[in-house]
Design an enzyme around this catalytic site. Sequence first.
Site, short mmCIF file in Angstrom:
data_model
loop_
_atom_site.label_atom_id
_atom_site.label_comp_id
_atom_site.label_asym_id
_atom_site.label_seq_id
_atom_site.Cartn_x
_atom_site.Cartn_y
_atom_site.Cartn_z
N GLY A 181 0.81 -1.21 0.00
CA GLY A 181 0.00 0.00 0.00
C GLY A 181 0.84 1.26 0.00
O GLY A 181 2.03 1.23 -0.34
N ALA A 182 0.21 2.38 0.40
CA ALA A 182 0.83 3.71 0.26
C ALA A 182 1.35 3.83 -1.17
O ALA A 182 2.52 4.11 -1.42
CB ALA A 182 1.93 3.93 1.30
N HIS A 209 2.21 4.65 -5.02
CA HIS A 209 2.76 5.81 -5.71
C HIS A 209 2.93 5.46 -7.19
O HIS A 209 2.59 4.34 -7.61
CB HIS A 209 4.09 6.24 -5.07
CG HIS A 209 5.04 5.10 -4.87
ND1 HIS A 209 5.69 4.47 -5.90
CD2 HIS A 209 5.42 4.45 -3.74
CE1 HIS A 209 6.45 3.52 -5.44
NE2 HIS A 209 6.31 3.45 -4.12
N GLY A 246 5.45 4.72 -8.88
CA GLY A 246 6.30 3.55 -9.12
C GLY A 246 5.44 2.29 -9.14
O GLY A 246 5.59 1.43 -10.02
N HIS A 247 4.51 2.16 -8.19
CA HIS A 247 3.59 1.02 -8.18
C HIS A 247 2.76 1.00 -9.46
O HIS A 247 2.54 -0.05 -10.07
CB HIS A 247 2.63 1.09 -6.98
CG HIS A 247 3.28 0.85 -5.66
ND1 HIS A 247 3.24 1.77 -4.63
CD2 HIS A 247 3.96 -0.22 -5.17
CE1 HIS A 247 3.87 1.29 -3.58
NE2 HIS A 247 4.32 0.09 -3.87
N GLU A 275 12.91 -2.61 -9.14
CA GLU A 275 14.34 -2.77 -8.86
C GLU A 275 14.80 -1.90 -7.70
O GLU A 275 15.93 -1.99 -7.26
CB GLU A 275 15.15 -2.43 -10.11
CG GLU A 275 15.08 -3.53 -11.14
CD GLU A 275 15.98 -3.28 -12.34
OE1 GLU A 275 16.50 -2.15 -12.48
OE2 GLU A 275 16.14 -4.21 -13.15
N LYS A 276 13.93 -1.03 -7.22
CA LYS A 276 14.28 -0.23 -6.05
C LYS A 276 14.65 -1.17 -4.89
O LYS A 276 15.58 -0.92 -4.14
CB LYS A 276 13.10 0.67 -5.70
CG LYS A 276 13.02 1.06 -4.28
CD LYS A 276 13.40 2.45 -4.00
CE LYS A 276 13.26 2.77 -2.54
NZ LYS A 276 12.67 1.75 -1.71
N SER A 295 9.02 5.72 -3.15
CA SER A 295 8.91 4.71 -2.11
C SER A 295 7.74 5.08 -1.21
O SER A 295 7.48 6.26 -0.97
CB SER A 295 10.20 4.73 -1.28
OG SER A 295 10.01 4.07 -0.05
N ARG A 343 7.67 4.80 1.83
CA ARG A 343 8.23 5.45 3.03
C ARG A 343 8.43 6.95 2.84
O ARG A 343 8.52 7.69 3.82
CB ARG A 343 9.55 4.80 3.43
CG ARG A 343 9.37 3.40 4.01
CD ARG A 343 10.69 2.75 4.24
NE ARG A 343 10.54 1.34 4.60
CZ ARG A 343 10.49 0.90 5.84
NH1 ARG A 343 10.58 1.73 6.84
NH2 ARG A 343 10.33 -0.40 6.09
#
Length: 300
Positions: A48-49, A51, A53-54, A168-169, A205, A207
């Site tokens: 979740g959270a 962004h 990138g997802h 790849e992060k 991320s 985070r």
Amino acid sequence: MQIWGNVLCLPSVNLILKMRIITLKSEMSHWRQGLSSQSSVGFVPTMGALHHGHLSLVSQALMDNDLAVISIFVNPTQFNNSADLEVYPRTFEADNSLLETLPHDRIVLFTPRAEDLYDGPPLSKRWEFGSIARVMEGEFRDGHFDGVGTVLQLLFEAVSPSKSYFGEKDYQQLLIVKSLADQLGNTNEIIGCPIYREVSGLAMSSRNQRLSEQQKVQATLLYQIMKYIKEHLNTMSWAELKSWAELQFEKDKDWQLEYLTLADSQTLEKKDDYSKDKPLRIFIAAHLGTVRLIDNMAVN
Ligand code: PAF
């Protein structure tokens, strides 16, 4: 008045979303078994959270497959620190809004509950991933990859994906997941997707949601350091570059560097010097205030 509000609100949300949301593991398996054997399903597991990138992972899954399943589950067994689990961002409403931008008829959101997914209290299995699990995240986050392996086995069993997508992060996690998929021995192909960065270079991320605007600017240090190292590996030794990087972190008391490693991209074996022969990557983990950030960059 409130009841009227709810009556007005619920159907309109359904009309806008039209996205299937599944909570029970058994319902997910049932939905999957109901699809024709020709239908391919791309799977994007997340905590979740969400962004962009997802979203890039979901776009890739939709390009490669007929349907995509996105799971949102903050997995307790992969946190070695209960305080970190507690503050991990949970933004279900915002996640839903972001998913609204996707073709709803082709995606399913899976939001399992811990007791159902784990068939009881969440507990990790022990996995044997070899040396790739013993360095970096494996060294600093005890039990982390056992938790990742355990939850992904459960999620893969429920979703039976044709392909699964990972950024790849979390490059070390990507290698671990490839090893997991080999061990599980099914036809789920693991696809790694490029790191998605802000214009500033900051890797996207979940985070980052815990960073203030000022910290987001400070956090670009990770990218700047890796870029500088990459540009100077030909002319400076790794030892020199590492000392230079450590100095950059020391200059700002908000930072605490955890590791900075040059490693083989396949075996994650540490390297003390640059060589053009094998693909190498720089890996970095550091705390900015109370937020732990990781990033990596290919150097050749
Ligand atoms: O990368 C993540 O968000 C998590 O580690 C994953 C793969 C969803 C497993 O919980």
